[in-house]
Design a protein around this motif. Structure first.
Motif, PDB file in Angstrom:
ATOM      1  N   LYS A  15     -47.954  23.257 -28.673  1.00  0.00           N
ATOM      2  CA  LYS A  15     -49.232  23.987 -28.632  1.00  0.00           C
ATOM      3  C   LYS A  15     -50.338  23.215 -27.924  1.00  0.00           C
ATOM      4  N   THR A  33     -57.810  22.994 -33.648  1.00  0.00           N
ATOM      5  CA  THR A  33     -58.256  23.030 -35.052  1.00  0.00           C
ATOM      6  C   THR A  33     -57.439  22.089 -35.933  1.00  0.00           C
ATOM      7  N   GLY A  34     -56.205  21.769 -35.497  1.00  0.00           N
ATOM      8  CA  GLY A  34     -55.410  20.794 -36.253  1.00  0.00           C
ATOM      9  C   GLY A  34     -56.165  19.470 -36.344  1.00  0.00           C
ATOM     10  N   ALA A  35     -56.864  19.113 -35.261  1.00  0.00           N
ATOM     11  CA  ALA A  35     -57.616  17.852 -35.251  1.00  0.00           C
ATOM     12  C   ALA A  35     -58.724  17.872 -36.305  1.00  0.00           C
ATOM     13  N   TYR A  37     -58.526  19.507 -39.242  1.00  0.00           N
ATOM     14  CA  TYR A  37     -57.860  19.256 -40.528  1.00  0.00           C
ATOM     15  C   TYR A  37     -57.463  17.787 -40.647  1.00  0.00           C
ATOM     16  N   ARG A  38     -57.035  17.213 -39.518  1.00  0.00           N
ATOM     17  CA  ARG A  38     -56.653  15.799 -39.538  1.00  0.00           C
ATOM     18  C   ARG A  38     -57.865  14.912 -39.857  1.00  0.00           C
ATOM     19  N   ARG A  89     -53.707  10.592 -35.522  1.00  0.00           N
ATOM     20  CA  ARG A  89     -52.353  11.036 -35.129  1.00  0.00           C
ATOM     21  C   ARG A  89     -51.250  10.260 -35.831  1.00  0.00           C
ATOM     22  N   ALA A  97     -52.796  15.825 -43.868  1.00  0.00           N
ATOM     23  CA  ALA A  97     -53.375  17.054 -43.299  1.00  0.00           C
ATOM     24  C   ALA A  97     -52.549  18.257 -43.745  1.00  0.00           C
ATOM     25  N   SER A  98     -51.237  18.076 -43.792  1.00  0.00           N
ATOM     26  CA  SER A  98     -50.360  19.174 -44.202  1.00  0.00           C
ATOM     27  C   SER A  98     -50.624  19.531 -45.676  1.00  0.00           C
ATOM     28  N   SER A 101     -54.595  20.768 -46.063  1.00  0.00           N
ATOM     29  CA  SER A 101     -54.948  22.031 -45.391  1.00  0.00           C
ATOM     30  C   SER A 101     -54.494  23.246 -46.189  1.00  0.00           C
ATOM     31  N   ARG A 107     -60.080  24.619 -46.334  1.00  0.00           N
ATOM     32  CA  ARG A 107     -60.078  25.640 -45.267  1.00  0.00           C
ATOM     33  C   ARG A 107     -61.463  26.270 -45.134  1.00  0.00           C
ATOM     34  N   GLY A 127     -53.983  26.577 -33.620  1.00  0.00           N
ATOM     35  CA  GLY A 127     -53.886  26.211 -35.025  1.00  0.00           C
ATOM     36  C   GLY A 127     -52.740  26.925 -35.699  1.00  0.00           C
ATOM     37  N   ARG A 128     -52.982  27.371 -36.927  1.00  0.00           N
ATOM     38  CA  ARG A 128     -51.937  28.065 -37.697  1.00  0.00           C
ATOM     39  C   ARG A 128     -52.365  29.475 -38.093  1.00  0.00           C
ATOM     40  N   ASP A 129     -53.695  29.661 -38.243  1.00  0.00           N
ATOM     41  CA  ASP A 129     -54.208  30.927 -38.782  1.00  0.00           C
ATOM     42  C   ASP A 129     -55.284  31.507 -37.868  1.00  0.00           C
ATOM     43  N   ILE A 130     -55.254  31.130 -36.593  1.00  0.00           N
ATOM     44  CA  ILE A 130     -56.344  31.557 -35.711  1.00  0.00           C
ATOM     45  C   ILE A 130     -56.253  33.067 -35.458  1.00  0.00           C
ATOM     46  N   ASP A 182     -46.484  24.696 -44.322  1.00  0.00           N
ATOM     47  CA  ASP A 182     -47.431  25.513 -43.553  1.00  0.00           C
ATOM     48  C   ASP A 182     -47.146  27.016 -43.709  1.00  0.00           C
TER      49      ASP A 182
HETATM   50  O1   DC Z   1     -51.485  21.080 -35.351  1.00  0.00           O
HETATM   51  P1   DC Z   1     -51.544  19.788 -36.165  1.00  0.00           P
HETATM   52  O2   DC Z   1     -50.189  19.179 -36.445  1.00  0.00           O
HETATM   53  O3   DC Z   1     -52.479  18.794 -35.570  1.00  0.00           O
HETATM   54  O4   DC Z   1     -52.164  20.216 -37.581  1.00  0.00           O
HETATM   55  C1   DC Z   1     -52.315  19.293 -38.631  1.00  0.00           C
HETATM   56  C2   DC Z   1     -52.133  20.025 -39.968  1.00  0.00           C
HETATM   57  O5   DC Z   1     -53.221  20.937 -40.174  1.00  0.00           O
HETATM   58  C3   DC Z   1     -50.845  20.839 -40.089  1.00  0.00           C
HETATM   59  O6   DC Z   1     -50.121  20.437 -41.245  1.00  0.00           O
HETATM   60  C4   DC Z   1     -51.277  22.256 -40.276  1.00  0.00           C
HETATM   61  C5   DC Z   1     -52.738  22.214 -40.556  1.00  0.00           C
HETATM   62  N1   DC Z   1     -53.470  23.230 -39.839  1.00  0.00           N
HETATM   63  C6   DC Z   1     -53.807  24.370 -40.512  1.00  0.00           C
HETATM   64  O7   DC Z   1     -53.459  24.521 -41.673  1.00  0.00           O
HETATM   65  N2   DC Z   1     -54.543  25.334 -39.899  1.00  0.00           N
HETATM   66  C7   DC Z   1     -54.930  25.190 -38.638  1.00  0.00           C
HETATM   67  N3   DC Z   1     -55.658  26.147 -38.059  1.00  0.00           N
HETATM   68  C8   DC Z   1     -54.574  24.032 -37.907  1.00  0.00           C
HETATM   69  C9   DC Z   1     -53.830  23.069 -38.541  1.00  0.00           C
END
Ligand code: DC
Length: 221
Positions: A15, A33-35, A37-38, A89, A97-98, A101, A107, A127-130, A182
């Motif tokens: 991604k 957006t993962g960054a 959450y990180r 990272r 983060a996992s 989040s 959130r 991201g995951r939920d965009i 996730d």
């Molecule tokens: O994409 P990534 O690996 O950098 O994301 C880090 C963590 O954040 C991953 O476990 C999922 C979570 N995340 C999320 O829940 N929602 C998002 N929009 C982006 C990432």
């Protein structure tokens, strides 16, 4: 009105590499957006916060301020004003983060920030939920995935290049654990939005995926 592209998918599907390239080609701002959450996860780790203790978590989150700046077009993450882009990272931060989040309070802290960035600017947000939650009206939604084997092989190559020596089996196991977490959490689980275009990158080069997404955008502009 701004044009929004939502790119969701599991860890290791490529991604961020692809999203960065597509955004560059289209002149859009790339929002990872993962960054975010990180960055929260790093803040929680630094505070030794126990995520299972709601009161402690709430107090810790109040002291964690996340912001974004761009330097030469590259997203920089700030934690209470400190640039932590180079510190988010690690495997420890990935795991935290996992876990963190999945927590609604975490959130909620990022939702408005993500929406307001997209409201004013042409963005490609990954991201995951965009597509399902943050930008349900995005003009284009992509669900970018790849087989676990393909994702593990890519991560293994990346880690070898960095001189880290995890085995392929360890990486595969880690990806399965993160996918499960996730996809099965109660709050905003990772899933393909109904109106998202599925792109499976298992047998595609980065360039092929980039061109496929750019073509989809051009069809809709
Ligand atoms: O994409 P990534 O690996 O950098 O994301 C880090 C963590 O954040 C991953 O476990 C999922 C979570 N995340 C999320 O829940 N929602 C998002 N929009 C982006 C990432």
């Amino acid at each position: 009105m701004s044009f929004n592209i939502a790119v969701d998918g599991p860890a290791g599907a490529g991604k961020s590499t692809i999203a960065k390239r597509v955004a560059e080609e289209l002149g859009f701002v790339y929002v990872d957006t993962g960054a975010m959450y990180r960055t929260i996860a790093l803040g929680l780790l630094r505070k030794n916060a126990d995520c299972s203790d709601e009161a402690q978590l709430e107090a810790a989150l109040q002291d964690i301020e996340v912001s974004i700046t761009y330097e030469n077009g590259q997203q920089q993450m700030l934690l209470n004003g400190e640039n932590v882009t180079g510190c988010i990272r690690t495997e420890q931060v990935s795991q935290m983060a996992s876990i963190s989040s999945a927590i609604p309070m975490v959130r909620a802290k990022l939702l408005q920030m993500q929406r307001s960035m997209a409201a004013s600017t042409d963005v490609l947000m990954d991201g995951r939920d965009i597509g399902t939650k943050i930008l349900p009206d995005a003009q284009l939604k992509i669900y970018l995935t790849a087989s676990i084997e393909a994702r593990a092989k890519r991560r293994h190559l990346e880690q070898e290049a960095k001189g880290e020596n995890c085995t392929l089996e360890e990486i595969e196991k880690d990806i399965r654990v993160r996918d499960y977490r996730d996809m099965n959490r109660e709050e905003a689980p990772l899933c393909q939005a109904e109106d998202a275009v599925l792109v499976d990158s298992s047998d595609m080069t980065v360039e092929e995926v980039v061109q496929r997404i750019v073509a989809l955008v051009k069809d809709r502009i």
